[in-house]
Design a protein around this motif. Structure first.
Motif, short mmCIF file in Angstrom:
data_model
loop_
_atom_site.label_atom_id
_atom_site.label_comp_id
_atom_site.label_asym_id
_atom_site.label_seq_id
_atom_site.Cartn_x
_atom_site.Cartn_y
_atom_site.Cartn_z
N THR A 294 0.79 -1.00 -0.17
CA THR A 294 0.13 0.08 0.09
C THR A 294 0.91 1.53 0.03
N ILE A 295 1.91 1.46 0.91
CA ILE A 295 3.10 2.43 0.61
C ILE A 295 3.63 2.59 -0.26
N GLY A 296 3.67 1.07 -0.97
CA GLY A 296 4.07 1.38 -2.24
C GLY A 296 3.82 1.95 -3.50
N GLY A 297 2.80 1.53 -3.11
CA GLY A 297 1.74 2.29 -4.13
C GLY A 297 1.86 3.66 -3.99
N LEU B 77 3.79 9.26 -7.28
CA LEU B 77 4.48 10.05 -7.95
C LEU B 77 5.56 9.46 -9.53
N VAL B 78 5.62 8.25 -9.38
CA VAL B 78 6.30 7.51 -10.74
C VAL B 78 4.94 8.94 -11.90
N PHE B 79 3.71 7.96 -11.68
CA PHE B 79 2.96 8.58 -12.35
C PHE B 79 3.03 9.50 -13.06
N VAL B 80 3.26 10.73 -11.89
CA VAL B 80 2.97 12.36 -12.15
C VAL B 80 4.17 11.98 -12.76
N ALA B 81 5.32 11.76 -12.85
CA ALA B 81 6.36 12.71 -13.52
C ALA B 81 6.48 11.66 -14.61
N VAL B 82 6.11 10.86 -14.94
CA VAL B 82 6.06 10.67 -16.54
C VAL B 82 5.12 11.10 -16.92
N THR B 83 3.84 11.62 -16.69
CA THR B 83 2.92 12.56 -17.35
C THR B 83 3.56 14.17 -17.65
N VAL C 235 -0.97 6.73 -27.69
CA VAL C 235 0.14 6.50 -26.93
C VAL C 235 1.44 6.55 -25.96
N LEU C 236 1.32 7.64 -25.97
CA LEU C 236 1.86 8.36 -24.60
C LEU C 236 0.52 8.59 -23.44
N HIS C 237 -0.70 8.86 -23.49
CA HIS C 237 -1.56 8.79 -22.92
C HIS C 237 -1.44 7.19 -22.23
N GLY C 238 -1.71 6.25 -23.04
CA GLY C 238 -2.34 5.27 -23.24
C GLY C 238 -0.70 4.82 -21.37
N LEU C 239 0.77 5.09 -22.18
CA LEU C 239 1.25 4.89 -21.06
C LEU C 239 1.18 5.41 -19.59
N SER C 240 1.00 6.53 -20.01
CA SER C 240 1.04 7.16 -17.87
C SER C 240 -0.27 6.80 -17.51
N GLU C 241 -1.52 6.74 -17.88
CA GLU C 241 -2.23 5.89 -17.54
C GLU C 241 -2.27 4.67 -16.99
N LEU D 271 0.30 3.66 -15.64
CA LEU D 271 1.11 3.75 -14.91
C LEU D 271 0.77 4.16 -13.52
N LEU D 272 -0.89 4.49 -13.67
CA LEU D 272 -1.71 5.79 -12.24
C LEU D 272 -2.79 4.38 -12.12
N SER D 273 -2.99 2.67 -12.92
CA SER D 273 -3.49 2.37 -12.83
C SER D 273 -2.48 1.03 -12.07
#
Length: 146
Positions: A65-68, A73-79, A100-106, A108-110
């Motif tokens: 949970t903490i790792g998630g 933050l990785v999701f935000v940086a990649v976005t 493609v870029l939008h799918g990649l960043s989303e 990471l959110l998943s």
């Protein structure tokens, strides 16, 4: 001694954050940028508070949970990075126009959401069935470790 400080920390930190945002609000420029900076400060405070709670009581939260929450933050940086590519390099109006870029960043959110949910599920199951997510040490068999 430490118990007395715990109650004061939960009072001082939010007040300090409110003071920092309030005093620097005109210096932050545009209102949306100010709100974004305030949200970042609040989320980083949440992450640090989560780590502090986990170090004082390791039973409350799963490391997954903490790792998630930290993986967000990785999701935000990649976005931010993919938005720059889509808008500056490719000349598109927004990231949502680059599939493609939008799918990649989303994706990471998943992954971040999956880590949080899996960690919560594991904590609930560990409470319901003690010893479920632990290694069976008595048989010296590590194949049952989850």
């Amino acid at each position: 001694m430490l118990g007395r400080w715990r109650s004061w920390i939960w009072l001082i930190v939010p007040l300090g954050l409110v003071w920092a945002v309030w005093t620097h609000w005109p210096l932050l420029g545009e209102h949306s940028a100010a709100v974004l900076r305030a949200a970042n400060v609040a989320y980083l405070s949440f992450l640090l508070g989560l780590l502090w709670v986990y170090r004082t009581d390791r039973v409350l939260f799963s490391p997954l949970t903490i790792g998630g929450f930290w993986f967000l933050l990785v999701f935000v940086a990649v976005t931010i990075f993919t938005t720059r590519i889509a808008m500056v390099e490719w000349g598109l109006p927004s990231l949502s126009h680059a599939d493609v870029l939008h799918g990649l960043s989303e994706s990471l959110l998943s992954i971040a959401n999956l880590l949080v949910a899996l960690g919560v599920y594991r904590q609930i199951e560990a409470r319901r069935k003690p010893g479920l997510f632990q290694c069976r040490v008595e048989r010296n068999d590590s194949s049952d470790c989850i």
